[in-house]
Design a protein around this motif. Structure first.
Motif, PDB file in Angstrom:
ATOM      1  N   GLU A   1      80.364  33.421   9.733  1.00 32.73           N
ATOM      2  CA  GLU A   1      80.871  34.780   9.512  1.00 32.73           C
ATOM      3  C   GLU A   1      80.749  35.193   8.043  1.00 32.73           C
ATOM      4  O   GLU A   1      80.968  34.396   7.129  1.00 32.73           O
ATOM      5  CB  GLU A   1      82.334  34.890   9.934  1.00 32.73           C
ATOM      6  CG  GLU A   1      82.888  36.312   9.782  1.00 32.73           C
ATOM      7  CD  GLU A   1      84.303  36.457  10.290  1.00 32.73           C
ATOM      8  OE1 GLU A   1      84.751  37.610  10.435  1.00 32.73           O
ATOM      9  OE2 GLU A   1      84.965  35.431  10.543  1.00 32.73           O
ATOM     10  N   THR A   2      80.409  36.461   7.849  1.00 36.65           N
ATOM     11  CA  THR A   2      80.397  37.080   6.532  1.00 36.65           C
ATOM     12  C   THR A   2      81.457  38.167   6.513  1.00 36.65           C
ATOM     13  O   THR A   2      81.523  38.991   7.424  1.00 36.65           O
ATOM     14  CB  THR A   2      79.023  37.693   6.220  1.00 36.65           C
ATOM     15  OG1 THR A   2      78.047  36.652   6.187  1.00 36.65           O
ATOM     16  CG2 THR A   2      79.041  38.402   4.866  1.00 36.65           C
ATOM     17  N   LEU A   3      82.293  38.175   5.481  1.00 37.58           N
ATOM     18  CA  LEU A   3      83.396  39.138   5.388  1.00 37.58           C
ATOM     19  C   LEU A   3      83.312  39.881   4.071  1.00 37.58           C
ATOM     20  O   LEU A   3      83.335  39.278   2.996  1.00 37.58           O
ATOM     21  CB  LEU A   3      84.749  38.419   5.490  1.00 37.58           C
ATOM     22  CG  LEU A   3      86.002  39.294   5.348  1.00 37.58           C
ATOM     23  CD1 LEU A   3      86.058  40.340   6.458  1.00 37.58           C
ATOM     24  CD2 LEU A   3      87.257  38.434   5.350  1.00 37.58           C
ATOM     25  N   SER A   4      83.203  41.192   4.161  1.00 36.47           N
ATOM     26  CA  SER A   4      83.222  42.054   2.983  1.00 36.47           C
ATOM     27  C   SER A   4      84.637  42.592   2.812  1.00 36.47           C
ATOM     28  O   SER A   4      85.156  43.300   3.676  1.00 36.47           O
ATOM     29  CB  SER A   4      82.232  43.213   3.152  1.00 36.47           C
ATOM     30  OG  SER A   4      82.252  44.057   2.013  1.00 36.47           O
ATOM     31  N   LEU A   5      85.296  42.225   1.702  1.00 30.61           N
ATOM     32  CA  LEU A   5      86.674  42.639   1.473  1.00 30.61           C
ATOM     33  C   LEU A   5      86.724  44.090   1.004  1.00 30.61           C
ATOM     34  O   LEU A   5      85.819  44.542   0.299  1.00 30.61           O
ATOM     35  CB  LEU A   5      87.335  41.738   0.434  1.00 30.61           C
ATOM     36  CG  LEU A   5      87.403  40.248   0.765  1.00 30.61           C
ATOM     37  CD1 LEU A   5      88.116  39.494  -0.361  1.00 30.61           C
ATOM     38  CD2 LEU A   5      88.119  40.014   2.086  1.00 30.61           C
ATOM     39  N   PRO A   6      87.779  44.810   1.361  1.00 29.10           N
ATOM     40  CA  PRO A   6      87.928  46.171   0.853  1.00 29.10           C
ATOM     41  C   PRO A   6      87.971  46.166  -0.676  1.00 29.10           C
ATOM     42  O   PRO A   6      88.615  45.318  -1.289  1.00 29.10           O
ATOM     43  CB  PRO A   6      89.274  46.626   1.438  1.00 29.10           C
ATOM     44  CG  PRO A   6      89.514  45.723   2.608  1.00 29.10           C
ATOM     45  CD  PRO A   6      88.884  44.415   2.254  1.00 29.10           C
ATOM     46  N   LYS A   7      87.262  47.109  -1.279  1.00 29.81           N
ATOM     47  CA  LYS A   7      87.268  47.198  -2.742  1.00 29.81           C
ATOM     48  C   LYS A   7      88.658  47.608  -3.206  1.00 29.81           C
ATOM     49  O   LYS A   7      89.222  48.596  -2.735  1.00 29.81           O
ATOM     50  CB  LYS A   7      86.235  48.231  -3.197  1.00 29.81           C
ATOM     51  CG  LYS A   7      85.883  48.162  -4.667  1.00 29.81           C
ATOM     52  CD  LYS A   7      84.704  49.080  -4.978  1.00 29.81           C
ATOM     53  CE  LYS A   7      84.290  48.965  -6.429  1.00 29.81           C
ATOM     54  NZ  LYS A   7      83.108  49.818  -6.729  1.00 29.81           N
ATOM     55  N   ARG A   8      89.220  46.830  -4.154  1.00 30.43           N
ATOM     56  CA  ARG A   8      90.602  47.061  -4.564  1.00 30.43           C
ATOM     57  C   ARG A   8      90.730  46.965  -6.083  1.00 30.43           C
ATOM     58  O   ARG A   8      89.863  46.418  -6.764  1.00 30.43           O
ATOM     59  CB  ARG A   8      91.536  46.036  -3.913  1.00 30.43           C
ATOM     60  CG  ARG A   8      91.453  46.015  -2.394  1.00 30.43           C
ATOM     61  CD  ARG A   8      92.558  45.197  -1.784  1.00 30.43           C
ATOM     62  NE  ARG A   8      92.581  43.828  -2.272  1.00 30.43           N
ATOM     63  CZ  ARG A   8      93.579  42.980  -2.044  1.00 30.43           C
ATOM     64  NH1 ARG A   8      94.627  43.382  -1.342  1.00 30.43           N
ATOM     65  NH2 ARG A   8      93.544  41.756  -2.501  1.00 30.43           N
ATOM     66  N   THR A   9      91.846  47.473  -6.589  1.00 31.04           N
ATOM     67  CA  THR A   9      92.070  47.482  -8.028  1.00 31.04           C
ATOM     68  C   THR A   9      92.414  46.111  -8.575  1.00 31.04           C
ATOM     69  O   THR A   9      92.148  45.820  -9.742  1.00 31.04           O
ATOM     70  CB  THR A   9      93.213  48.445  -8.387  1.00 31.04           C
ATOM     71  OG1 THR A   9      94.410  48.039  -7.698  1.00 31.04           O
ATOM     72  CG2 THR A   9      92.872  49.871  -7.997  1.00 31.04           C
ATOM     73  N   THR A  10      93.024  45.265  -7.776  1.00 31.77           N
ATOM     74  CA  THR A  10      93.571  44.006  -8.292  1.00 31.77           C
ATOM     75  C   THR A  10      92.552  42.870  -8.291  1.00 31.77           C
ATOM     76  O   THR A  10      91.737  42.748  -7.368  1.00 31.77           O
ATOM     77  CB  THR A  10      94.804  43.578  -7.465  1.00 31.77           C
ATOM     78  OG1 THR A  10      95.238  42.282  -7.873  1.00 31.77           O
ATOM     79  CG2 THR A  10      94.493  43.541  -5.976  1.00 31.77           C
ATOM     80  N   ALA A  11      92.624  42.048  -9.343  1.00 34.82           N
ATOM     81  CA  ALA A  11      91.897  40.778  -9.323  1.00 34.82           C
ATOM     82  C   ALA A  11      92.468  39.893  -8.220  1.00 34.82           C
ATOM     83  O   ALA A  11      93.576  40.132  -7.726  1.00 34.82           O
ATOM     84  CB  ALA A  11      92.005  40.085 -10.682  1.00 34.82           C
ATOM     85  N   CYS A  12      91.719  38.876  -7.834  1.00 37.55           N
ATOM     86  CA  CYS A  12      92.164  38.034  -6.728  1.00 37.55           C
ATOM     87  C   CYS A  12      91.747  36.596  -6.984  1.00 37.55           C
ATOM     88  O   CYS A  12      90.736  36.336  -7.643  1.00 37.55           O
ATOM     89  CB  CYS A  12      91.559  38.516  -5.413  1.00 37.55           C
ATOM     90  SG  CYS A  12      92.282  37.758  -3.923  1.00 37.55           S
ATOM     91  N   VAL A  13      92.548  35.672  -6.466  1.00 38.46           N
ATOM     92  CA  VAL A  13      92.176  34.255  -6.491  1.00 38.46           C
ATOM     93  C   VAL A  13      92.140  33.745  -5.058  1.00 38.46           C
ATOM     94  O   VAL A  13      92.861  34.238  -4.181  1.00 38.46           O
ATOM     95  CB  VAL A  13      93.143  33.416  -7.352  1.00 38.46           C
ATOM     96  CG1 VAL A  13      93.082  33.845  -8.802  1.00 38.46           C
ATOM     97  CG2 VAL A  13      94.561  33.485  -6.835  1.00 38.46           C
ATOM     98  N   PHE A  14      91.276  32.760  -4.840  1.00 36.42           N
ATOM     99  CA  PHE A  14      91.049  32.206  -3.510  1.00 36.42           C
ATOM    100  C   PHE A  14      91.152  30.686  -3.598  1.00 36.42           C
ATOM    101  O   PHE A  14      90.474  30.060  -4.424  1.00 36.42           O
ATOM    102  CB  PHE A  14      89.659  32.573  -2.989  1.00 36.42           C
ATOM    103  CG  PHE A  14      89.357  34.045  -2.991  1.00 36.42           C
ATOM    104  CD1 PHE A  14      89.606  34.820  -1.870  1.00 36.42           C
ATOM    105  CD2 PHE A  14      88.829  34.663  -4.122  1.00 36.42           C
ATOM    106  CE1 PHE A  14      89.331  36.179  -1.864  1.00 36.42           C
ATOM    107  CE2 PHE A  14      88.549  36.019  -4.132  1.00 36.42           C
ATOM    108  CZ  PHE A  14      88.800  36.778  -2.997  1.00 36.42           C
TER     109      PHE A  14
END
Length: 343
Positions: A269-282
């Protein structure tokens, strides 16, 4: 875009007078602090590969005894923010913490909020205000602002977890401090939050934010979260599989400063995350794959790795296994952005 005047345009005598009075002209720096359309971002796309870091963390256990460390941690510092500032994103601190068999990280409390994500090891317990929280791989354990907490390890082999705190935010607000305390010898006989909230604490990620108080649930077992995602996959075969960790009593985020979630990527699966203002960690709990930021910055990941990505970007994740799902825990500053009205 209008070209603004520079500092060099001003006479040196005028600039000297400003300096004497602790004044700075705004217009030469206007574009730096208020750029048009997209903010300046220091958070870099980065992967802290666990297999590279683990030997150094184990070596730290040989080099520094617990009484000389209080908390034996290697900080995951994003170079875009400067290594000495100990920031993974603008307001998120992360570090890998190690405790060896028989050790106790002593009791203290502090103003920053903290979450522990268990990576490796068994037999350790975090005691939060007298409540024992068993530490098992993938679990989220909360130590909210002001709560006493210590970590005890009675198992075999090292235990390692990922600390995530809002320390940079609290530090910049000049509100970061800690108090040492006595060992918590009197504890509850059970993991209260697991016993009373073991079927609660995760909901579909709807993007809402309610009034926040400390969550009564301190331990969010990974087994429950994983089962929830697997069950969702049966009912939503064509939808992204994402959940948010919340306060089970009011649906609010765990902290007003940091939001936590989890996702499952089906095989291939490929998932494109919604573009958002906040940085993110995974944080990768299971699986292997890749992450791209704005389509041109691709980095590989595997289980136990931890990644960062800046906000205002197109983030794409994909699972490279054709047979096994991938599971990821996320953290971002969405609750803070929502409160400030900039999300």
């Amino acid at each position: 875009m209008t070209s603004l005047g520079t500092l060099e345009d001003l006479p040196q005598s005028y600039r000297d007078k400003l300096t004497e009075l602790n004044l700075v002209p705004l217009w030469p720096n206007m574009r730096a602090v208020l750029p048009h359309k997209v903010p300046s971002r220091k958070t870099q796309t980065l992967n802290w590969h666990f297999n590279d870091l683990r030997p150094l963390l184990i070596e730290a256990g040989d080099l520094t005894p617990m009484e000389k460390a209080e908390r034996r941690v290697l900080v995951l510092a994003n170079p875009g923010h400067g290594l000495t500032n100990m920031q993974a994103t603008p307001s998120i601190y992360m570090g890998l913490q190690l405790i060896l068999p028989g050790e106790t990280a002593p009791n203290h409390r502090h103003t920053p909020n903290a979450v522990r994500i268990i990576i490796e090891g068994e037999g350790a317990t975090t005691i939060v205000d007298g409540e024992p929280c068993v530490m098992e791989r993938g679990d989220l354990i909360l130590t909210p602002s002001g709560k006493w907490h210590e970590h005890q390890h009675e198992g075999d082999g090292p235990i390692i977890w990922l600390d995530i705190l809002d320390l940079p935010l609290i530090y910049q607000l000049e509100g970061s401090w800690a108090i040492e305390g006595k060992a918590q010898n009197q504890t509850l006989k059970r993991d209260k939050s697991f016993a009373e909230y073991s079927a609660a604490g995760v909901v579909p990620e709807l993007g809402f934010q309610r009034e926040n108080t400390d969550s009564p649930m301190l331990r969010y077992p990974w087994a429950k979260t994983r089962d929830c995602l697997v069950e969702m996959a049966k009912h939503y075969p064509n939808s992204p599989l994402r959940i948010a960790y919340v306060n089970p009593e009011n649906g609010a985020s765990l902290f007003p400063s940091i939001g936590f979630g989890a996702m499952m990527l089906r095989p291939n699966e490929t998932l494109s995350l919604p573009k958002r203002t906040t940085a993110c960690v995974f944080h990768i709990v299971e699986g292997q794959g890749a992450l791209s930021v704005d389509t041109n910055n691709v980095i590989q990941w595997t289980e136990k790795d931890t990644l960062s990505a800046p906000g205002y970007t197109e983030i794409i994740l994909w699972n490279e296994s054709s047979t096994e799902p991938a599971f990821i825990i996320t953290a971002d500053e969405a609750p803070l952005h929502r409160y400030l009205g900039i999300f």
